[in-house]
Design a protein around this motif. Structure first.
Motif, PDB file in Angstrom:
ATOM      1  N   THR A 104     -21.357   9.161 -33.254  1.00 18.08           N
ATOM      2  CA  THR A 104     -20.068   9.823 -33.126  1.00 18.08           C
ATOM      3  C   THR A 104     -19.074   8.682 -33.536  1.00 18.08           C
ATOM      4  OG1 THR A 104     -19.629   8.812 -30.904  1.00 18.08           O
ATOM      5  CG2 THR A 104     -20.937  10.834 -31.054  1.00 18.08           C
ATOM      6  N   LYS A 105     -17.905   9.442 -33.807  1.00 19.21           N
ATOM      7  CA  LYS A 105     -16.709   8.787 -34.400  1.00 19.21           C
ATOM      8  C   LYS A 105     -16.403   7.516 -33.622  1.00 19.21           C
ATOM      9  CE  LYS A 105     -11.953   9.891 -35.603  1.00 19.21           C
ATOM     10  NZ  LYS A 105     -10.904  10.946 -35.486  1.00 19.21           N
ATOM     11  N   GLY A 106     -16.220   6.487 -34.363  1.00 14.85           N
ATOM     12  CA  GLY A 106     -16.083   4.989 -33.778  1.00 14.85           C
ATOM     13  C   GLY A 106     -17.359   4.121 -33.493  1.00 14.85           C
ATOM     14  N   CYS A 107     -18.523   4.846 -33.583  1.00 16.84           N
ATOM     15  CA  CYS A 107     -19.567   3.922 -33.168  1.00 16.84           C
ATOM     16  C   CYS A 107     -20.460   3.786 -34.797  1.00 16.84           C
ATOM     17  CB  CYS A 107     -20.577   4.876 -32.597  1.00 16.84           C
ATOM     18  SG  CYS A 107     -19.969   5.335 -30.956  1.00 16.84           S
ATOM     19  N   LYS A 108     -21.327   2.855 -34.687  1.00 18.59           N
ATOM     20  CA  LYS A 108     -22.199   2.520 -35.796  1.00 18.59           C
ATOM     21  C   LYS A 108     -23.596   2.568 -35.531  1.00 18.59           C
ATOM     22  CE  LYS A 108     -18.826  -0.925 -37.258  1.00 18.59           C
ATOM     23  NZ  LYS A 108     -18.547  -2.473 -37.355  1.00 18.59           N
ATOM     24  N   ILE A 109     -24.468   2.840 -36.798  1.00 17.61           N
ATOM     25  CA  ILE A 109     -25.676   2.615 -36.930  1.00 17.61           C
ATOM     26  C   ILE A 109     -25.959   1.577 -37.611  1.00 17.61           C
ATOM     27  CG2 ILE A 109     -25.878   4.409 -38.660  1.00 17.61           C
ATOM     28  CD1 ILE A 109     -28.586   5.064 -37.558  1.00 17.61           C
ATOM     29  N   MET A 110     -26.753   0.566 -37.316  1.00 15.06           N
ATOM     30  CA  MET A 110     -27.028  -0.615 -38.418  1.00 15.06           C
ATOM     31  C   MET A 110     -28.616  -0.743 -38.629  1.00 15.06           C
ATOM     32  SD  MET A 110     -23.985  -1.932 -38.458  1.00 15.06           S
ATOM     33  CE  MET A 110     -24.302  -3.351 -39.508  1.00 15.06           C
ATOM     34  N   ALA A 111     -29.027   0.220 -39.558  1.00 14.39           N
ATOM     35  CA  ALA A 111     -30.341   0.450 -39.831  1.00 14.39           C
ATOM     36  C   ALA A 111     -30.510  -0.284 -41.138  1.00 14.39           C
ATOM     37  CB  ALA A 111     -30.691   2.033 -39.717  1.00 14.39           C
ATOM     38  N   GLU A 112     -30.974  -1.562 -41.238  1.00  9.61           N
ATOM     39  CA  GLU A 112     -31.161  -2.196 -42.395  1.00  9.61           C
ATOM     40  C   GLU A 112     -32.571  -2.768 -42.515  1.00  9.61           C
ATOM     41  OE1 GLU A 112     -28.850  -5.746 -45.325  1.00  9.61           O
ATOM     42  OE2 GLU A 112     -28.307  -5.315 -43.041  1.00  9.61           O
ATOM     43  N   GLY A 113     -33.435  -1.759 -43.313  1.00  7.58           N
ATOM     44  CA  GLY A 113     -34.738  -2.430 -43.472  1.00  7.58           C
ATOM     45  C   GLY A 113     -35.038  -3.223 -44.776  1.00  7.58           C
ATOM     46  N   GLY A 142     -17.319  10.100 -38.861  1.00  6.85           N
ATOM     47  CA  GLY A 142     -16.694   9.119 -39.366  1.00  6.85           C
ATOM     48  C   GLY A 142     -15.035   9.255 -39.089  1.00  6.85           C
ATOM     49  N   GLU A 143     -14.157   8.321 -39.409  1.00  4.17           N
ATOM     50  CA  GLU A 143     -12.804   8.244 -39.260  1.00  4.17           C
ATOM     51  C   GLU A 143     -12.140   8.377 -40.671  1.00  4.17           C
ATOM     52  OE1 GLU A 143     -11.869   5.561 -35.735  1.00  4.17           O
ATOM     53  OE2 GLU A 143     -13.310   4.698 -37.024  1.00  4.17           O
ATOM     54  N   ALA A 144     -12.861   8.854 -41.884  1.00  5.68           N
ATOM     55  CA  ALA A 144     -11.926   8.874 -42.988  1.00  5.68           C
ATOM     56  C   ALA A 144     -11.420  10.146 -43.303  1.00  5.68           C
ATOM     57  CB  ALA A 144     -12.900   8.544 -44.257  1.00  5.68           C
ATOM     58  N   PRO A 145     -10.399  10.243 -44.033  1.00  3.15           N
ATOM     59  CA  PRO A 145      -9.805  11.482 -44.389  1.00  3.15           C
ATOM     60  C   PRO A 145     -10.562  12.795 -44.665  1.00  3.15           C
ATOM     61  CG  PRO A 145      -8.463  10.109 -45.284  1.00  3.15           C
ATOM     62  CD  PRO A 145      -9.925   9.381 -45.098  1.00  3.15           C
ATOM     63  N   ILE A 146     -10.306  14.099 -44.341  1.00  2.00           N
ATOM     64  CA  ILE A 146     -11.048  15.049 -44.883  1.00  2.00           C
ATOM     65  C   ILE A 146      -9.782  16.085 -45.086  1.00  2.00           C
ATOM     66  CG2 ILE A 146     -12.902  14.972 -43.377  1.00  2.00           C
ATOM     67  CD1 ILE A 146     -11.849  17.023 -41.719  1.00  2.00           C
ATOM     68  N   TYR A 165     -16.568  15.587 -33.103  1.00  2.31           N
ATOM     69  CA  TYR A 165     -15.417  15.720 -34.090  1.00  2.31           C
ATOM     70  C   TYR A 165     -15.498  14.557 -35.303  1.00  2.31           C
ATOM     71  CZ  TYR A 165     -13.177  12.473 -30.774  1.00  2.31           C
ATOM     72  OH  TYR A 165     -13.032  11.480 -29.885  1.00  2.31           O
ATOM     73  N   TYR A 166     -14.739  14.703 -36.179  1.00  5.48           N
ATOM     74  CA  TYR A 166     -14.630  13.729 -37.203  1.00  5.48           C
ATOM     75  C   TYR A 166     -13.341  13.955 -38.148  1.00  5.48           C
ATOM     76  CZ  TYR A 166     -16.004  17.734 -40.258  1.00  5.48           C
ATOM     77  OH  TYR A 166     -16.350  18.917 -40.892  1.00  5.48           O
ATOM     78  N   GLY A 167     -13.106  12.770 -38.803  1.00  4.75           N
ATOM     79  CA  GLY A 167     -12.039  12.754 -39.643  1.00  4.75           C
ATOM     80  C   GLY A 167     -11.008  11.840 -39.115  1.00  4.75           C
ATOM     81  N   GLY A 168      -9.861  11.503 -39.965  1.00  8.72           N
ATOM     82  CA  GLY A 168      -8.921  10.433 -39.615  1.00  8.72           C
ATOM     83  C   GLY A 168      -8.225  10.255 -40.692  1.00  8.72           C
ATOM     84  N   GLN A 169      -7.484   8.884 -40.623  1.00  6.48           N
ATOM     85  CA  GLN A 169      -6.637   8.294 -41.723  1.00  6.48           C
ATOM     86  C   GLN A 169      -7.301   7.286 -42.491  1.00  6.48           C
ATOM     87  OE1 GLN A 169      -4.157  10.038 -42.366  1.00  6.48           O
ATOM     88  NE2 GLN A 169      -4.676  11.756 -40.972  1.00  6.48           N
ATOM     89  N   ASP A 170      -8.411   6.517 -42.186  1.00  4.70           N
ATOM     90  CA  ASP A 170      -9.095   5.302 -42.431  1.00  4.70           C
ATOM     91  C   ASP A 170      -9.899   5.509 -43.604  1.00  4.70           C
ATOM     92  OD1 ASP A 170      -9.564   2.788 -43.184  1.00  4.70           O
ATOM     93  OD2 ASP A 170     -10.550   2.150 -41.163  1.00  4.70           O
ATOM     94  N   PRO A 171      -9.579   5.534 -45.140  1.00  4.40           N
ATOM     95  CA  PRO A 171     -10.730   5.793 -46.091  1.00  4.40           C
ATOM     96  C   PRO A 171     -11.767   4.749 -46.005  1.00  4.40           C
ATOM     97  CG  PRO A 171      -8.600   5.127 -47.076  1.00  4.40           C
ATOM     98  CD  PRO A 171      -8.181   5.349 -45.667  1.00  4.40           C
ATOM     99  N   ASN A 172     -11.556   3.405 -45.321  1.00  2.00           N
ATOM    100  CA  ASN A 172     -12.122   2.255 -45.429  1.00  2.00           C
ATOM    101  C   ASN A 172     -13.143   1.962 -44.056  1.00  2.00           C
ATOM    102  OD1 ASN A 172     -11.336   1.260 -48.065  1.00  2.00           O
ATOM    103  ND2 ASN A 172      -9.686   0.864 -47.162  1.00  2.00           N
ATOM    104  N   SER A 173     -13.020   2.856 -43.187  1.00  4.47           N
ATOM    105  CA  SER A 173     -13.761   2.945 -41.998  1.00  4.47           C
ATOM    106  C   SER A 173     -15.227   2.742 -42.101  1.00  4.47           C
ATOM    107  CB  SER A 173     -13.391   4.214 -41.018  1.00  4.47           C
ATOM    108  OG  SER A 173     -14.064   5.350 -41.803  1.00  4.47           O
ATOM    109  N   ASN A 174     -15.843   1.996 -40.988  1.00  6.34           N
ATOM    110  CA  ASN A 174     -17.175   1.616 -41.088  1.00  6.34           C
ATOM    111  C   ASN A 174     -18.204   2.258 -40.088  1.00  6.34           C
ATOM    112  OD1 ASN A 174     -19.530   0.147 -41.420  1.00  6.34           O
ATOM    113  ND2 ASN A 174     -18.734  -1.810 -41.391  1.00  6.34           N
ATOM    114  N   SER A 175     -19.059   3.100 -40.457  1.00  8.01           N
ATOM    115  CA  SER A 175     -19.854   3.491 -39.511  1.00  8.01           C
ATOM    116  C   SER A 175     -21.141   2.877 -39.561  1.00  8.01           C
ATOM    117  CB  SER A 175     -19.930   5.151 -39.768  1.00  8.01           C
ATOM    118  OG  SER A 175     -18.714   5.707 -39.667  1.00  8.01           O
ATOM    119  N   GLY A 176     -21.352   1.777 -40.284  1.00 12.56           N
ATOM    120  CA  GLY A 176     -22.547   0.904 -40.083  1.00 12.56           C
ATOM    121  C   GLY A 176     -23.357   1.103 -41.557  1.00 12.56           C
TER     122      GLY A 176
END
Length: 425
Positions: A104-113, A142-146, A165-176
């Motif tokens: 969900t928005k604001g969270c991250k998945i760190m799946a780096e195999g 995520g939190e980037a614009p739609i 829900y999703y969308g926001g004002q940060d095109p550089n947001s990081n979801s992992g």
């Protein structure tokens, strides 16, 4: 003499990058499919499940490769939590409960195999019973614009609206990060008209890294983006039932060095393409002052692996009105036409300027750019047959075109070439 030598060196150095840019299709000094991909997941034995993932993950959690996990129901990662997955971990999606992972928005998945130890999301069914749509898929919000009204959207997947829900004002947001990850047999049908995708990304920002991801046998789209601003590299879509790469809601995306491997018998009559590009999910819900969808695709390989006489092999790319699409230095092989335009686009230069195809090798295709309105196809043919676009049409078989196109062996879809600058060695 020295001055002349200097001039020659400058000219030579200026030619090298120009020629290097002409390498078409996926590239690499070595075959980057090696070790981590799997084109025969129906025959792969995975360990039995010994851990259950269910409900809500609201604090940081780490999944380890010494366990095998079963994804039961819709599992939400919430409350800004980070889900970390070790290289080599296997997560098996439950069929009965439509196992689905939602970041969900604001969270991250760190799946780096790694290439040696990829992370695998797959069916929980036994070998003989695995089918497309066995489980849900992965969803990242995520939190980037739609470009929806209000700048916020909800996916129509029967999720909890309080956290989906999703969308926001940060095109550089990081979801992992997803790197060296396989997703197999996803796309469970929710109702008669809707299926989940392999990887659904909604409002994802540039801080998110999606590289070296293979999605195989998805029952709907492999990769779908709803808005956001994202870069993709080294993606593989294999035998998707619907589209390989689907974009809408004003997404800004650059996708590079990636491949769609289609098979007509994994397609359906609804219109299955490598790319489907649209600016608005529904125009009545769109904020027309926001950005239109803009996709730049570099060094792509779009290939249909088999002929058929059932009309299932259509266009490689379908573009709806008010969308931008640029594709460069790519190979398109085995389709009825390369690009099909929605009939609303027409042939005005202002509209066609949004659709730029440069440096393509078009192999075993019946057309380059066509419209749903066939009456304008002669004008389209005149426009795109210009030398400006540097298009090459060929009729090579796959043995001549690719280093190894047999997915039953060790596929290598880099183009064959005798040029030292495009050498496969």
């Amino acid at each position: 003499m020295k001055k002349k030598l200097f001039v020659v060196i400058i000219i030579f150095l200026s030619i090298i990058p120009l020629n290097a840019q002409q390498i078409k299709g996926i590239t690499g000094d070595t075959n980057w499919f090696a070790n981590w991909t799997n084109f025969k997941p129906a025959t792969t034995e995975y360990n039995e499940v010994n851990q259950i993932l269910a409900g809500t993950i609201s604090t940081d959690m780490k999944l380890t490769r010494n366990n095998t996990y079963q994804l039961v129901g819709t599992v939400y990662v919430t409350n800004n939590a980070v889900l970390t997955i070790e290289p080599g971990t296997v997560i098996r999606g439950d069929k009965e409960s439509c196992g689905t992972l939602v970041i969900t928005k604001g969270c991250k998945i760190m799946a780096e195999g790694t290439a040696t130890y990829p992370i695998v999301f797959t069916s929980n069914n036994n070998i003989s019973e695995r089918r497309p749509g066995d489980w849900g898929g992965i969803v990242i919000l995520g939190e980037a614009p739609i470009n929806k009204i209000g700048g916020v959207g909800f996916l129509d997947f029967n999720f909890d609206p309080a956290v989906s829900y999703y969308g926001g004002q940060d095109p550089n947001s990081n979801s992992g990060i997803l790197k060296y990850v396989r997703i197999e047999y996803s796309g469970r049908k929710i109702n008669a008209l809707k299926e989940l995708n392999g990887l659904s990304m909604a409002g994802i920002g540039k801080g998110t890294k999606i590289d070296f991801v293979q999605i195989s046998f998805s029952n709907d789209d492999s990769f779908e983006c709803y808005g956001g601003d994202i870069n993709f590299n080294n993606l593989i879509s294999f035998r998707a039932t619907d589209d390989d790469f689907d974009f809408t809601q004003g997404v800004q995306c650059t996708i590079s060095n990636s491949i769609a491997i289609r098979n007509p018998y994994s397609s359906d009559f609804s219109g299955s393409r490598c790319f489907e590009i649209d600016s608005y999910d529904k125009i009545e819900n769109a904020d027309v002052s926001k950005k239109l969808t803009k996709i730049t695709a570099n060094n792509m390989t779009l290939v249909n692996t088999e002929d058929n006489n059932q009309g299932l092999v259509r266009e490689a790319v379908y573009i709806k009105e008010k969308s931008y699409f640029n594709i460069n230095n790519s190979i398109i092989d085995g389709f009825s036409t390369c690009v099909l335009l929605e009939n609303k686009i027409g042939v005005l230069p202002a509209n066609l300027a949004k659709i730029n195809i440069q440096g393509l090798q078009i192999n075993r295709c019946n057309g380059i750019v066509q419209s749903e309105n066939a009456t304008v196809n002669p004008e389209l043919s005149n426009w795109y047959n210009s030398d400006t676009f540097s298009l090459e049409t060929t009729k090579l078989n796959n043995i001549e075109l690719f280093i190894q196109s047999d997915v039953k062996k060790s596929p290598d879809f880099r183009a064959r070439s005798t040029s030292p600058l495009a050498s496969s060695k």
